[in-house]
Enzyme design. Structure first.
Site, PDB file in Angstrom:
ATOM      1  N   ASP A  28       0.923  -1.251  -0.093  1.00 53.13           N
ATOM      2  CA  ASP A  28      -0.005  -0.157  -0.150  1.00 53.13           C
ATOM      3  C   ASP A  28       0.822   1.193  -0.062  1.00 53.13           C
ATOM      4  OD1 ASP A  28      -1.966  -1.982   0.262  1.00 53.13           O
ATOM      5  OD2 ASP A  28      -2.850  -1.092   2.076  1.00 53.13           O
ATOM      6  N   ASP A  32       0.728   4.355  -2.460  1.00 50.97           N
ATOM      7  CA  ASP A  32       0.593   5.659  -2.302  1.00 50.97           C
ATOM      8  C   ASP A  32       1.839   6.649  -2.481  1.00 50.97           C
ATOM      9  OD1 ASP A  32      -1.370   4.863  -0.598  1.00 50.97           O
ATOM     10  OD2 ASP A  32      -0.723   4.907   1.425  1.00 50.97           O
ATOM     11  N   SER A  77     -36.129  -4.471 -14.478  1.00 52.68           N
ATOM     12  CA  SER A  77     -35.692  -5.678 -13.587  1.00 52.68           C
ATOM     13  C   SER A  77     -36.361  -6.908 -13.953  1.00 52.68           C
ATOM     14  CB  SER A  77     -36.229  -5.299 -12.298  1.00 52.68           C
ATOM     15  OG  SER A  77     -37.557  -5.208 -12.208  1.00 52.68           O
ATOM     16  N   LEU A  78     -35.894  -8.051 -13.465  1.00 56.00           N
ATOM     17  CA  LEU A  78     -36.141  -9.239 -13.568  1.00 56.00           C
ATOM     18  C   LEU A  78     -37.486  -9.870 -12.945  1.00 56.00           C
ATOM     19  CD1 LEU A  78     -32.602 -10.485 -13.355  1.00 56.00           C
ATOM     20  CD2 LEU A  78     -33.885 -10.048 -15.458  1.00 56.00           C
ATOM     21  N   GLU A 108     -25.085 -16.194 -13.471  1.00 54.36           N
ATOM     22  CA  GLU A 108     -24.577 -15.293 -12.414  1.00 54.36           C
ATOM     23  C   GLU A 108     -25.050 -15.123 -11.097  1.00 54.36           C
ATOM     24  OE1 GLU A 108     -24.035 -11.268 -14.638  1.00 54.36           O
ATOM     25  OE2 GLU A 108     -25.069 -12.608 -16.223  1.00 54.36           O
ATOM     26  N   LYS A 110     -26.735 -13.036  -8.177  1.00 49.00           N
ATOM     27  CA  LYS A 110     -27.652 -11.697  -7.758  1.00 49.00           C
ATOM     28  C   LYS A 110     -27.032 -11.065  -6.700  1.00 49.00           C
ATOM     29  CE  LYS A 110     -32.373 -10.255  -8.144  1.00 49.00           C
ATOM     30  NZ  LYS A 110     -32.225  -9.243  -6.972  1.00 49.00           N
ATOM     31  N   ASP A 112     -26.532  -8.202  -4.123  1.00 50.41           N
ATOM     32  CA  ASP A 112     -27.657  -7.613  -3.420  1.00 50.41           C
ATOM     33  C   ASP A 112     -27.309  -6.071  -3.487  1.00 50.41           C
ATOM     34  OD1 ASP A 112     -30.223  -6.824  -2.367  1.00 50.41           O
ATOM     35  OD2 ASP A 112     -29.697  -8.092  -0.448  1.00 50.41           O
ATOM     36  N   ARG A 131     -30.454   3.854 -11.336  1.00 47.87           N
ATOM     37  CA  ARG A 131     -31.757   3.251 -12.072  1.00 47.87           C
ATOM     38  C   ARG A 131     -32.656   4.077 -12.120  1.00 47.87           C
ATOM     39  NH1 ARG A 131     -34.607  -2.619 -11.562  1.00 47.87           N
ATOM     40  NH2 ARG A 131     -36.562  -1.304 -11.184  1.00 47.87           N
ATOM     41  N   TYR A 216     -19.606  -4.166 -10.004  1.00 45.99           N
ATOM     42  CA  TYR A 216     -19.588  -5.570 -10.698  1.00 45.99           C
ATOM     43  C   TYR A 216     -20.175  -5.299 -12.130  1.00 45.99           C
ATOM     44  CZ  TYR A 216     -17.548  -8.112  -6.688  1.00 45.99           C
ATOM     45  OH  TYR A 216     -16.687  -8.657  -5.856  1.00 45.99           O
ATOM     46  N   LYS A 306     -34.418 -16.500  -6.849  1.00 44.54           N
ATOM     47  CA  LYS A 306     -34.312 -16.042  -5.346  1.00 44.54           C
ATOM     48  C   LYS A 306     -34.062 -17.074  -4.277  1.00 44.54           C
ATOM     49  CE  LYS A 306     -35.601 -12.055  -4.577  1.00 44.54           C
ATOM     50  NZ  LYS A 306     -35.938 -10.590  -4.830  1.00 44.54           N
ATOM     51  N   CYS A 380     -31.634   8.124  32.440  1.00 46.08           N
ATOM     52  CA  CYS A 380     -30.314   7.163  32.032  1.00 46.08           C
ATOM     53  C   CYS A 380     -30.588   5.987  33.075  1.00 46.08           C
ATOM     54  CB  CYS A 380     -29.293   7.836  32.077  1.00 46.08           C
ATOM     55  SG  CYS A 380     -27.772   6.854  32.136  1.00 46.08           S
ATOM     56  N   CYS A 383     -27.087   6.172  35.328  1.00 46.96           N
ATOM     57  CA  CYS A 383     -26.815   7.012  36.268  1.00 46.96           C
ATOM     58  C   CYS A 383     -27.722   7.831  36.803  1.00 46.96           C
ATOM     59  CB  CYS A 383     -25.710   7.913  35.660  1.00 46.96           C
ATOM     60  SG  CYS A 383     -26.289   9.091  34.687  1.00 46.96           S
ATOM     61  N   CYS A 398     -28.182  10.782  27.161  1.00 50.11           N
ATOM     62  CA  CYS A 398     -27.875  10.967  28.685  1.00 50.11           C
ATOM     63  C   CYS A 398     -27.031  12.268  28.484  1.00 50.11           C
ATOM     64  CB  CYS A 398     -27.105   9.629  29.359  1.00 50.11           C
ATOM     65  SG  CYS A 398     -26.563  10.260  30.789  1.00 50.11           S
ATOM     66  N   CYS A 403     -21.653  10.229  33.349  1.00 51.86           N
ATOM     67  CA  CYS A 403     -22.337   8.831  33.513  1.00 51.86           C
ATOM     68  C   CYS A 403     -21.349   7.776  33.464  1.00 51.86           C
ATOM     69  CB  CYS A 403     -23.583   8.952  32.472  1.00 51.86           C
ATOM     70  SG  CYS A 403     -23.926   7.347  32.393  1.00 51.86           S
TER      71      CYS A 403
HETATM   72  S1  IVH Z   1     -29.585  -8.376 -15.135  1.00 53.96           S
HETATM   73  C1  IVH Z   1     -32.990  -6.710 -17.471  1.00 53.96           C
HETATM   74  N1  IVH Z   1     -27.887  -9.506 -13.690  1.00 53.96           N
HETATM   75  O1  IVH Z   1     -31.266  -7.794  -9.811  1.00 53.96           O
HETATM   76  C2  IVH Z   1     -32.008  -7.137 -16.867  1.00 53.96           C
HETATM   77  N2  IVH Z   1     -29.335  -7.857 -12.552  1.00 53.96           N
HETATM   78  O2  IVH Z   1     -34.316  -7.557 -10.929  1.00 53.96           O
HETATM   79  C3  IVH Z   1     -31.869  -6.771 -15.622  1.00 53.96           C
HETATM   80  N3  IVH Z   1     -28.769  -7.721 -10.110  1.00 53.96           N
HETATM   81  O3  IVH Z   1     -32.482  -4.686 -10.999  1.00 53.96           O
HETATM   82  C4  IVH Z   1     -30.790  -7.040 -14.552  1.00 53.96           C
HETATM   83  N4  IVH Z   1     -27.058  -9.157  -9.903  1.00 53.96           N
HETATM   84  O4  IVH Z   1     -30.150  -4.643  -9.490  1.00 53.96           O
HETATM   85  C5  IVH Z   1     -28.660  -8.716 -13.700  1.00 53.96           C
HETATM   86  N5  IVH Z   1     -25.737 -10.486 -12.490  1.00 53.96           N
HETATM   87  C6  IVH Z   1     -27.032  -9.728 -12.271  1.00 53.96           C
HETATM   88  C7  IVH Z   1     -27.640  -9.058 -11.185  1.00 53.96           C
HETATM   89  C8  IVH Z   1     -28.517  -8.212 -11.499  1.00 53.96           C
HETATM   90  C9  IVH Z   1     -27.864  -8.218  -9.315  1.00 53.96           C
HETATM   91  C10 IVH Z   1     -30.120  -6.910  -9.544  1.00 53.96           C
HETATM   92  C11 IVH Z   1     -30.158  -5.581 -10.436  1.00 53.96           C
HETATM   93  C12 IVH Z   1     -31.707  -5.747 -10.946  1.00 53.96           C
HETATM   94  C13 IVH Z   1     -32.251  -6.848 -10.061  1.00 53.96           C
HETATM   95  C14 IVH Z   1     -33.012  -7.801 -11.130  1.00 53.96           C
END
Ligand code: IVH
Length: 642
Positions: A28, A32, A77-78, A108, A110, A112, A131, A216, A306, A380, A383, A398, A403
């Site tokens: 590191d 630096d 979203s999915l 892949e 998912k 969070d 988004r 990612y 999920k 408190c 005390c 407090c 205390c």
């Molecule tokens: S694909 C139309 N790939 O999960 C395709 N999503 O509802 C949309 N997420 O909003 C997303 N890892 O925030 C994709 N490897 C991944 C993901 C991923 C996390 C989240 C993303 C998305 C939600 C899916």
């Protein structure tokens, strides 16, 4: 300027090795040193600075709000599969729609976090959008730039493209952040997703930078459309460009392979350094994706499998109140949260673990037969002094700074390694000293005798001598340490350093009013008020006097800029300057002895205006204050220096 270019290339390579691959080649401090060398060259000739330089991650000054901008194509979203059956049903639909032609999936994790779209032009990062509602996102570019795994400049030849992916906060960073928040009396974040969102959507990029977010990548787009014919190829290209692409990914030839992938990572979930809530499966070939198309809300070519949330039911036996160093109380949550959940002792609740070691109460499942509703005690619990909840805060405090509970925390903080570094004075000894009545404030440490210490249980003469040596040595430590040690709310390591440099002595700081306090770098109204309140308390002033008597360091080398070329002049910055960020312009002005203020008044000497300057520029014109361009500011600095 090849020296600068070489340095940048070298630094980028090490950032990639460290932040993306997690395989550093140098220490590191060696890193630096490279960064500092580049900073020095850029400082000597600011015209060399480019926005994609590794020194330019934290640049923008806090902003007033976020601008909404449209996405290149919707960010949807999915659809979810909540169990294996639903995953198999999804697979069946895909097979039917493709008329049984061969295809494959890419699986892949998912992650969070929250999704973000980042646009690049000429290999350089241009724009980052959250988004938002899917069609419009918020411009979080300044904050996104502080994410070290997100390259400011990429490899390869691709002229313009967009990458979409997930911003996450690794569990370690999340736990550290929550511990700090608790110390400061703030509410803990419930999960890493909330804290990633909270960290990306703050107005001050400096805060985002401190939060250790990660990015990612999982989509590569050109003109809003997939840039490659296959998703897998896109992931490989992203990795080659220097993005972090999760190595936990696989091509799956059929649903069995997909199910196996889901099961494998469900088992490994606990050992991952970040939170996942499932697996995403996408049909690999973009041409097949196109034919599968979209429903109103979701693509038909992808699904989110999920995992079950890690939840369990339990009975609340008692709601305890704890007292921390700044007098803040928090147990699992705070008073507002208890009210929101409507939880009382005796109830059965659902608890969930997400990224944190401390579980979060999700909801009340069943009310208990015998319920003891929670009430924040007026006094408190440790005390007996009165408790108050400052307006706008979620915690009660407090009010008694001696205390015992607060005292123990504050002595332990005072003695901590990064503070006054009193070796051997840990939690156990602090507890003993306070309980034995030997220590009523941090100042009492300096009156301890060998006899008193050695007289405590489990203390030999040797350990007692070591503690005394540590106490003696603490007197030689610099003022910022002492200031941090006082435990003034909102004055931590960095603020203490800046205050010491600005005021040069504890006495000068003590005498400063709120307006003067706010002249110091990074000190706003909240910190200034907190400092004033702290010194207003007789008890605190007495502690300070005793520390002075004990011989602690009360002065500091003031960074004196009164002889600087801009001394006595006040500047206001507005709009976007062509090459300097606000923070850089501010630093340059301050380094030359000038002041930078946030609003235009009759006292303003100059307004430095860039593109899209707004009301401040108007006000300057109204008041007849001279307006400078960045070039004119530079000229002024240069000329006056000569
Ligand atoms: S694909 C139309 N790939 O999960 C395709 N999503 O509802 C949309 N997420 O909003 C997303 N890892 O925030 C994709 N490897 C991944 C993901 C991923 C996390 C989240 C993303 C998305 C939600 C899916």
């Amino acid at each position: 300027m090849s020296k600068v270019d070489d340095l940048r290339r070298e630094i980028r390579r090490h950032e990639y090795l460290y932040y993306v691959l997690d395989q550093p080649e140098i220490t590191d401090s060696a890193y630096d040193a490279l960064l500092r060398e580049l900073q020095a060259l850029e400082r000597a000739d600011p015209s060399l600075i480019t926005p994609d330089s590794p020194t330019q991650r934290v640049g923008g000054a806090p902003r007033e709000g976020f601008v909404k901008l449209p996405h290149s194509s919707p960010m949807l979203s999915l659809d979810n599969a909540l169990n294996e059956g639903e995953l198999r049903a999804f697979d069946q639909r895909v097979r039917d729609l493709l008329g049984n032609e061969p295809f494959r999936y890419v699986a892949e994790l998912k992650l969070d976090g929250l999704s973000m779209a980042v646009q690049y032009r000429e290999q350089a990062l241009q724009l980052a959008l959250t988004r938002g509602d899917g069609s419009e996102g918020e411009d979080v570019t300044a904050n996104a730039r502080t994410i070290r795994s997100l390259p400011l400049r990429v490899n390869g030849e691709r002229a313009g493209f967009e990458v979409r992916g997930e911003v996450v906060m690794p569990n370690a960073a999340f736990q550290k952040l929550n511990a700090e928040r608790e110390q400061e009396g703030l509410a803990r974040y419930a999960n890493p997703r909330n804290s990633s969102a909270g960290s990306l959507r703050v107005l001050d990029p400096g805060i985002t930078a401190s939060r250790q977010l990660d990015f990612y990548a999982y989509f590569l787009l050109a003109d809003g459309q997939p840039a490659r014919a296959s998703h897998w190829e896109a992931l490989e290209e992203l990795a080659a460009m220097g993005f972090k692409v999760n190595p936990a990914r696989a091509v799956c030839d059929d649903v069995e392979a997909l199910v196996a992938f889901c099961r494998r990572y469900e088992a490994e979930r606990e050992s991952l350094p970040y939170e996942i809530d499932g697996v995403v499966a996408k049909v690999d070939a973009v041409e097949q994706q196109r034919r599968l198309g979209w429903t109103a809300k979701f693509p038909r070519w992808a699904i989110a499998f999920k995992y079950a949330a890690r939840q369990a039911e339990t009975v609340v036996e008692k709601i305890d109140v704890q007292v921390g160093r700044t007098g803040a109380r928090s147990t699992l949550h705070n008073e507002d949260e208890i009210a929101r959940l409507g939880v009382a002792a005796g109830d059965t609740v659902l608890v969930e673990r997400s990224g944190d070691v401390i579980p979060k109460v999700v909801k009340v499942v069943r009310e208990g037969e015998v319920r003891v509703p929670f009430q924040m005690p007026a006094a408190c619990p440790v005390c007996g002094s009165s408790v108050s909840r400052p307006e706008g805060e979620v915690v009660s405090r407090c009010l008694n700074s001696s205390c015992p509970a607060r005292l123990k925390e504050s002595v332990a903080h005072f003695a901590a390694r990064a503070v006054l570094d009193i070796g051997g004075l840990g939690d156990v000894l602090v507890e003993q000293l306070v309980n034995a009545g030997l220590v009523h404030s941090v100042a009492d440490l300096y009156d301890l005798t060998l006899e008193q210490l050695a007289g405590l249980e489990r203390m030999g003469t040797k350990s007692a001598e070591r503690v005394l040596a540590g106490i003696a040595r603490s007197k030689t430590l610099p003022l910022p340490r002492v200031l941090n040690g006082l435990g003034i709310p909102f004055v931590g390591e960095r603020t203490a350093q800046l205050l010491a440099e600005h005021f040069g002595s504890l006495d000068a700081l003590r005498e400063a009013d709120e307006a003067q306090l706010q002249q110091a770098t990074e000190v706003g109204p909240k910190v200034a008020q907190s400092i004033r309140r702290w010194f207003a308390e007789e008890r605190n002033r007495a502690v300070v006097e005793r520390l002075r008597g004990a011989g602690l360091t009360f002065t500091h080398q003031k960074v004196d800029r009164s002889g600087g070329v801009l001394a006595g002049l006040t500047f206001v910055l507005t709009g976007t300057l062509p090459s300097l960020s606000r923070e850089q312009a501010k630093e340059m002005i301050e380094a030359a002895g000038g002041k930078v203020s946030g609003s235009v008044s009759k006292k303003t000497s100059y307004v430095v205006a860039g593109e899209e300057a707004g009301s401040k520029l108007e006000k300057a014109q109204e008041l007849g204050i001279r307006v400078l361009t960045e070039a004119e500011l530079r000229e002024m600095l240069g000329k006056l220096e000569a």
